[in-house]
Design a protein around this motif. Sequence first.
Motif, PDB file in Angstrom:
ATOM      1  N   ASN A 131       0.698  -1.151  -0.046  1.00  0.00           N
ATOM      2  CA  ASN A 131      -0.124  -0.041  -0.087  1.00  0.00           C
ATOM      3  C   ASN A 131       0.619   1.359   0.119  1.00  0.00           C
ATOM      4  N   ASP A 132       2.040   1.004  -0.196  1.00  0.00           N
ATOM      5  CA  ASP A 132       2.896   2.237  -0.464  1.00  0.00           C
ATOM      6  C   ASP A 132       2.978   3.069   1.032  1.00  0.00           C
ATOM      7  N   GLY A 133       3.009   2.160   1.957  1.00  0.00           N
ATOM      8  CA  GLY A 133       3.116   3.003   3.388  1.00  0.00           C
ATOM      9  C   GLY A 133       4.407   3.371   3.889  1.00  0.00           C
ATOM     10  N   ASN A 134       4.483   3.619   5.074  1.00  0.00           N
ATOM     11  CA  ASN A 134       5.587   4.054   5.751  1.00  0.00           C
ATOM     12  C   ASN A 134       6.263   2.936   6.625  1.00  0.00           C
ATOM     13  N   LEU A 135       7.366   2.349   6.268  1.00  0.00           N
ATOM     14  CA  LEU A 135       7.853   1.384   7.056  1.00  0.00           C
ATOM     15  C   LEU A 135       8.072   1.718   8.510  1.00  0.00           C
ATOM     16  N   SER A 136       8.300   3.088   8.845  1.00  0.00           N
ATOM     17  CA  SER A 136       8.951   3.650  10.200  1.00  0.00           C
ATOM     18  C   SER A 136       7.764   3.271  11.240  1.00  0.00           C
ATOM     19  N   LYS A 137       6.522   2.849  10.738  1.00  0.00           N
ATOM     20  CA  LYS A 137       5.409   2.770  11.814  1.00  0.00           C
ATOM     21  C   LYS A 137       5.392   1.340  12.024  1.00  0.00           C
ATOM     22  N   VAL A 138       6.120   0.342  11.417  1.00  0.00           N
ATOM     23  CA  VAL A 138       6.111  -1.162  11.532  1.00  0.00           C
ATOM     24  C   VAL A 138       7.123  -1.324  12.686  1.00  0.00           C
ATOM     25  N   LEU A 139       6.740  -2.181  13.868  1.00  0.00           N
ATOM     26  CA  LEU A 139       7.677  -2.209  15.067  1.00  0.00           C
ATOM     27  C   LEU A 139       8.226  -3.338  14.593  1.00  0.00           C
ATOM     28  N   GLY A 140       9.502  -3.640  15.145  1.00  0.00           N
ATOM     29  CA  GLY A 140      10.460  -4.935  15.108  1.00  0.00           C
ATOM     30  C   GLY A 140      11.228  -5.051  13.827  1.00  0.00           C
ATOM     31  N   ILE A 141      11.480  -4.076  13.198  1.00  0.00           N
ATOM     32  CA  ILE A 141      12.137  -4.245  11.828  1.00  0.00           C
ATOM     33  C   ILE A 141      13.402  -3.323  11.750  1.00  0.00           C
ATOM     34  N   SER A 142      14.062  -3.661  10.760  1.00  0.00           N
ATOM     35  CA  SER A 142      15.542  -2.836  10.436  1.00  0.00           C
ATOM     36  C   SER A 142      15.407  -2.945   8.953  1.00  0.00           C
ATOM     37  N   TYR A 143      15.604  -1.706   8.111  1.00  0.00           N
ATOM     38  CA  TYR A 143      15.554  -1.684   6.968  1.00  0.00           C
ATOM     39  C   TYR A 143      16.130  -0.521   6.191  1.00  0.00           C
ATOM     40  N   TRP A 144      16.705  -0.563   4.975  1.00  0.00           N
ATOM     41  CA  TRP A 144      17.219   0.495   4.180  1.00  0.00           C
ATOM     42  C   TRP A 144      16.279   1.597   3.555  1.00  0.00           C
ATOM     43  N   ASP A 145      16.614   2.552   3.951  1.00  0.00           N
ATOM     44  CA  ASP A 145      15.657   3.850   3.448  1.00  0.00           C
ATOM     45  C   ASP A 145      16.693   4.946   2.875  1.00  0.00           C
ATOM     46  N   HIS A 146      16.377   4.988   1.197  1.00  0.00           N
ATOM     47  CA  HIS A 146      17.326   5.826   0.452  1.00  0.00           C
ATOM     48  C   HIS A 146      18.922   5.962   1.318  1.00  0.00           C
ATOM     49  N   GLY A 147      19.440   4.640   1.226  1.00  0.00           N
ATOM     50  CA  GLY A 147      20.920   5.041   1.798  1.00  0.00           C
ATOM     51  C   GLY A 147      21.283   4.824   2.979  1.00  0.00           C
ATOM     52  N   LYS A 148      20.268   4.854   3.939  1.00  0.00           N
ATOM     53  CA  LYS A 148      20.172   5.097   5.376  1.00  0.00           C
ATOM     54  C   LYS A 148      19.494   3.486   5.968  1.00  0.00           C
ATOM     55  N   VAL A 149      20.161   3.308   7.098  1.00  0.00           N
ATOM     56  CA  VAL A 149      19.617   2.191   7.849  1.00  0.00           C
ATOM     57  C   VAL A 149      18.651   2.702   8.902  1.00  0.00           C
ATOM     58  N   ARG A 150      17.334   2.289   8.747  1.00  0.00           N
ATOM     59  CA  ARG A 150      16.615   2.537   9.925  1.00  0.00           C
ATOM     60  C   ARG A 150      16.078   1.314  10.807  1.00  0.00           C
ATOM     61  N   SER A 151      16.129   1.722  12.028  1.00  0.00           N
ATOM     62  CA  SER A 151      15.554   0.589  13.090  1.00  0.00           C
ATOM     63  C   SER A 151      14.410   0.943  13.934  1.00  0.00           C
ATOM     64  N   THR A 152      13.167   0.455  13.623  1.00  0.00           N
ATOM     65  CA  THR A 152      12.221   0.843  14.406  1.00  0.00           C
ATOM     66  C   THR A 152      12.107   0.047  16.025  1.00  0.00           C
ATOM     67  N   PRO A 153      11.573   0.586  16.895  1.00  0.00           N
ATOM     68  CA  PRO A 153      11.556  -0.107  18.189  1.00  0.00           C
ATOM     69  C   PRO A 153      11.032  -1.659  18.001  1.00  0.00           C
ATOM     70  N   ASP A 154      11.440  -2.624  19.329  1.00  0.00           N
ATOM     71  CA  ASP A 154      11.120  -4.076  19.056  1.00  0.00           C
ATOM     72  C   ASP A 154       9.483  -3.910  19.444  1.00  0.00           C
ATOM     73  N   ARG A 155       9.025  -4.846  18.686  1.00  0.00           N
ATOM     74  CA  ARG A 155       7.492  -5.148  18.879  1.00  0.00           C
ATOM     75  C   ARG A 155       7.215  -5.924  20.197  1.00  0.00           C
ATOM     76  N   PRO A 156       6.247  -5.635  20.819  1.00  0.00           N
ATOM     77  CA  PRO A 156       6.014  -6.322  22.065  1.00  0.00           C
ATOM     78  C   PRO A 156       5.740  -8.149  21.685  1.00  0.00           C
ATOM     79  N   PHE A 157       5.847  -8.867  22.374  1.00  0.00           N
ATOM     80  CA  PHE A 157       5.780 -10.227  21.838  1.00  0.00           C
ATOM     81  C   PHE A 157       4.379 -10.676  21.627  1.00  0.00           C
ATOM     82  N   THR A 158       4.261 -11.527  20.777  1.00  0.00           N
ATOM     83  CA  THR A 158       3.123 -11.722  20.349  1.00  0.00           C
ATOM     84  C   THR A 158       2.098 -12.805  21.509  1.00  0.00           C
ATOM     85  N   GLN A 159       0.978 -12.197  21.755  1.00  0.00           N
ATOM     86  CA  GLN A 159       0.204 -12.842  22.668  1.00  0.00           C
ATOM     87  C   GLN A 159      -0.946 -14.191  22.112  1.00  0.00           C
ATOM     88  N   ASP A 160      -1.157 -13.832  20.943  1.00  0.00           N
ATOM     89  CA  ASP A 160      -2.044 -14.654  20.277  1.00  0.00           C
ATOM     90  C   ASP A 160      -1.429 -15.538  19.204  1.00  0.00           C
TER      91      ASP A 160
END
Length: 511
Positions: A131-160
């Motif tokens: 959906n051409d969304g914003n990866l910075s809103k996805v918790l628990g990932i590290s990724y490339w963004d226009h030549g930079k590495v970005r890392s979002t906060p850890d996702r809480p552990f899955t409960q279900d």
Amino acid sequence: MKIEKVTFISPELPYWNLVTHAVFPEYGVPVVATLTRDAGYDVKAYVEHIGPIDWDDVMKSDVVCFHAFSSTMPKTIDYIKKIKDVKPEMPIVIGGTHASVMWEDTLQYCDLVVRKEGDETLPEVLDTWKNDGNLSKVLGISYWDHGKVRSTPDRPFTQDFEVIPDLELISGYLNWPRWKLLFKLKMRWQLLQTSRGCPYDCSFCIAPRELGRAYRLRSIDNIIADIKYQQKLVGSKYFFIVDNHFTVNRQRSKDLLNRIIEEKIQWYGICFTRMEVARDEELLALLKKAQINTLYMGLESFDNNVLKLLNKAQTQEGLRKSLATIKSHGLRVLGSFVMGSDEDTVQSLRATIQSAIEIDIDYVALFPLSGYPELNSPNIKINRFFLPSWDRLDGTFVMFLPKNMKPSTLQREINNAYKKFYGPKQVMRRLIKGDIWCGLKRIAYNYWAWEIRRSTKTWIKYLESVEGKYYDENDKLIEDMLPEEGIHPAQFPGSSLAAGLERTAITMGGD
């Protein structure tokens, strides 16, 4: 971005190891593949030791996701290059323990790393891309963004985690008739997860870091449905319960065991547990009645100094008492031992395996102390790593400089311990006692141990060629001789301190 077809690949382990003769997928692969399918994507999974990879099919994918152990990283890197040479714009995702711990290093080879559990994270990543969304809103990932590495906060552990993995998503999974298993000396095992997390804090164990210390439970109805589905699918009765600690919540364990008994499920189960299980003889009796016949226990050592260093919260005396109680209920014990800690000596290693024989433990699994080359490594200091390539980091090879013996000595002691425990004398002891099943299994394990000894033979020669200058005449480690960061393949050791990635600037917390 157009995303319809998603392919999962789990490369085959490169050397003989504990699971060489077992046919089963890594548990997380079919779980996340099923959840991705349920999110509306066309999914195929390739687990290389189960079935070959169809590369023509892979090249038709919109996204390729790799599950990588440390030991399969070289092959994973090769496979990524193979894909990128044909489709350079193909998004590549890597997940698994190695990627989670060594995420900076792993990002050299892929577009995005899923850290820790992928149940919720990967489907959200795919939907965000789609959906051409914003990866910075996805918790628990590290990724490339226009030549930079970005890392979002850890996702809480899955409960279900009620999903029943669809094993038919794995290419070739059903193509293992009995004649093929026999011809290839393989045994099919079904995997079952009833809980996640472990409240203990053993210093060498990665599990709490990856799955948390909070104990999360799967519903009993869903577990029973999973068992019945797998038995109907392939007819196998051998199940490995992959919970880090199956019996943490004793009452819940009893409820599940009673349900298994009520359902008249015919199987042979193995579960991970600790010595504390021996405090509840009702639970032991239920384990036996429910046909969970073997307890895989992290005993680690029979030396109290070693046990204290490993933060096991157990003693040699307590282990002996617990094991006697467990065996009095007719349960078998597969004892796991970690060898080569800073409190270990050649004498303590030999004493531990002798104790295992005297106590009459049924089976053993022996592992050299291990860890990841991190700048803040909690287990082995980074300058003591002796690991020229990732493929040797598989729980079989000694890949660090021990304090009280050379690494080649530790590797030999592990090999000799296997040889002693599974040798003809110990096989005959079981056969004479009338324990034919254990005797026959020990014969099989003796062959498996021989494969491991053969696999490590060349490695021992390599260690001998390079280890000498780091040890004195008494085989004690000379720490002043150690290089600053040891010998390892990580260009960017797994720590947030590794902020100097080439062509990047790390940004923590997304935008």
